[in-house]
Design a protein around this motif. Structure first.
Motif, PDB file in Angstrom:
ATOM      1  N   ASN A  79     151.073  18.253  85.270  1.00  0.00           N
ATOM      2  CA  ASN A  79     150.863  16.568  85.460  1.00  0.00           C
ATOM      3  C   ASN A  79     151.119  16.268  86.745  1.00  0.00           C
ATOM      4  OD1 ASN A  79     149.956  16.703  82.677  1.00  0.00           O
ATOM      5  ND2 ASN A  79     151.671  15.953  81.809  1.00  0.00           N
ATOM      6  N   MET A  80     152.210  16.445  87.080  1.00  0.00           N
ATOM      7  CA  MET A  80     152.737  16.028  88.609  1.00  0.00           C
ATOM      8  C   MET A  80     151.809  16.433  89.589  1.00  0.00           C
ATOM      9  SD  MET A  80     157.130  16.537  88.302  1.00  0.00           S
ATOM     10  CE  MET A  80     156.884  17.156  90.014  1.00  0.00           C
ATOM     11  N   LEU A  81     151.336  17.918  89.700  1.00  0.00           N
ATOM     12  CA  LEU A  81     150.362  18.317  90.382  1.00  0.00           C
ATOM     13  C   LEU A  81     148.970  17.491  90.520  1.00  0.00           C
ATOM     14  CD1 LEU A  81     151.203  22.051  90.180  1.00  0.00           C
ATOM     15  CD2 LEU A  81     151.556  20.733  92.275  1.00  0.00           C
ATOM     16  N   LYS A  82     148.421  17.432  89.204  1.00  0.00           N
ATOM     17  CA  LYS A  82     147.372  16.745  89.125  1.00  0.00           C
ATOM     18  C   LYS A  82     147.464  15.141  89.666  1.00  0.00           C
ATOM     19  CE  LYS A  82     146.455  15.501  84.893  1.00  0.00           C
ATOM     20  NZ  LYS A  82     146.214  14.312  84.479  1.00  0.00           N
ATOM     21  N   ASP A  83     148.699  14.657  89.285  1.00  0.00           N
ATOM     22  CA  ASP A  83     148.389  13.126  89.932  1.00  0.00           C
ATOM     23  C   ASP A  83     148.716  13.077  91.329  1.00  0.00           C
ATOM     24  OD1 ASP A  83     148.193  12.282  87.091  1.00  0.00           O
ATOM     25  OD2 ASP A  83     150.825  12.209  86.841  1.00  0.00           O
ATOM     26  N   SER A  84     149.154  14.059  91.903  1.00  0.00           N
ATOM     27  CA  SER A  84     149.632  14.093  93.257  1.00  0.00           C
ATOM     28  C   SER A  84     148.136  14.521  93.972  1.00  0.00           C
ATOM     29  CB  SER A  84     150.674  14.785  93.868  1.00  0.00           C
ATOM     30  OG  SER A  84     150.589  16.258  93.447  1.00  0.00           O
ATOM     31  N   GLY A  85     147.200  14.829  93.309  1.00  0.00           N
ATOM     32  CA  GLY A  85     145.880  15.335  93.871  1.00  0.00           C
ATOM     33  C   GLY A  85     145.734  16.500  94.141  1.00  0.00           C
ATOM     34  N   GLN A  86     146.549  17.328  93.777  1.00  0.00           N
ATOM     35  CA  GLN A  86     146.714  19.074  93.849  1.00  0.00           C
ATOM     36  C   GLN A  86     145.792  19.683  92.622  1.00  0.00           C
ATOM     37  OE1 GLN A  86     150.341  20.580  95.285  1.00  0.00           O
ATOM     38  NE2 GLN A  86     151.002  18.650  95.375  1.00  0.00           N
ATOM     39  N   HIS A  87     144.629  19.357  92.304  1.00  0.00           N
ATOM     40  CA  HIS A  87     144.051  19.678  91.246  1.00  0.00           C
ATOM     41  C   HIS A  87     143.975  21.039  90.792  1.00  0.00           C
ATOM     42  CE1 HIS A  87     142.275  15.625  92.567  1.00  0.00           C
ATOM     43  NE2 HIS A  87     143.037  15.336  91.647  1.00  0.00           N
ATOM     44  N   GLU A  88     143.685  21.785  91.968  1.00  0.00           N
ATOM     45  CA  GLU A  88     143.505  23.342  91.665  1.00  0.00           C
ATOM     46  C   GLU A  88     144.793  23.885  91.288  1.00  0.00           C
ATOM     47  OE1 GLU A  88     140.906  25.177  91.515  1.00  0.00           O
ATOM     48  OE2 GLU A  88     139.324  23.910  92.398  1.00  0.00           O
ATOM     49  N   GLU A  89     145.923  23.571  91.760  1.00  0.00           N
ATOM     50  CA  GLU A  89     147.201  24.012  91.570  1.00  0.00           C
ATOM     51  C   GLU A  89     147.407  23.495  90.276  1.00  0.00           C
ATOM     52  OE1 GLU A  89     146.369  22.288  94.304  1.00  0.00           O
ATOM     53  OE2 GLU A  89     146.984  23.530  96.022  1.00  0.00           O
ATOM     54  N   ALA A  90     146.986  22.273  89.770  1.00  0.00           N
ATOM     55  CA  ALA A  90     147.434  21.838  88.585  1.00  0.00           C
ATOM     56  C   ALA A  90     146.719  22.692  87.361  1.00  0.00           C
ATOM     57  CB  ALA A  90     147.033  20.381  88.209  1.00  0.00           C
ATOM     58  N   ALA A  91     145.609  22.990  87.815  1.00  0.00           N
ATOM     59  CA  ALA A  91     144.730  23.784  86.920  1.00  0.00           C
ATOM     60  C   ALA A  91     145.423  25.221  86.575  1.00  0.00           C
ATOM     61  CB  ALA A  91     143.399  24.088  87.157  1.00  0.00           C
ATOM     62  N   ALA A  92     145.840  25.977  87.523  1.00  0.00           N
ATOM     63  CA  ALA A  92     146.625  27.045  87.545  1.00  0.00           C
ATOM     64  C   ALA A  92     147.716  26.874  86.848  1.00  0.00           C
ATOM     65  CB  ALA A  92     146.814  27.541  88.992  1.00  0.00           C
ATOM     66  N   VAL A  93     148.483  26.054  86.872  1.00  0.00           N
ATOM     67  CA  VAL A  93     149.870  25.833  86.102  1.00  0.00           C
ATOM     68  C   VAL A  93     149.372  25.665  84.587  1.00  0.00           C
ATOM     69  CG1 VAL A  93     151.639  24.417  85.929  1.00  0.00           C
ATOM     70  CG2 VAL A  93     151.024  24.835  87.846  1.00  0.00           C
TER      71      VAL A  93
END
Length: 93
Positions: free
Chosen positions: A7-21
């Motif tokens: 959620n933190m990654l997604k909210d900070s605009g790091q969408h690919e990283e969020a998807a991996a997590v």
């Protein structure tokens, strides 16, 4: 914890990283509709719409009628296509 990191990654605009997590959380036996919902949102933001639709469809498989997943699908697909995704989506909208 993994979901919160996603959620933190997604909210900070790091969408690919969020998807991996989120995928890591799912692989760790957290086959949870909320994680698939968030995965779909991250994938949509990353421009990977087809994968987002698949994630939201899986959320509906796990939790038929899951309104948040249906709302996301409704924004992208016509009603007939949402209903055709499976029993979790039929007759809800």
């Amino acid at each position: 914890l993994m979901v919160q990191l996603g959620n933190m990654l997604k909210d900070s605009g790091q969408h690919e990283e969020a998807a991996a997590v989120y995928r890591t959380a799912i692989a760790a036996a957290l086959d949870d509709s909320d994680i698939y919902l968030q995965l779909g949102r991250a994938l949509k933001l990353a421009g990977r719409t087809d994968e987002a639709i698949s994630a939201w469809s899986r959320a509906l498989d796990l939790s038929p009628g899951f309104s948040a997943a249906l709302d996301e699908l409704d924004r992208l697909l016509p009603f007939e296509e949402v209903a055709a995704l499976g029993p979790g989506a039929r007759g809800v909208r």
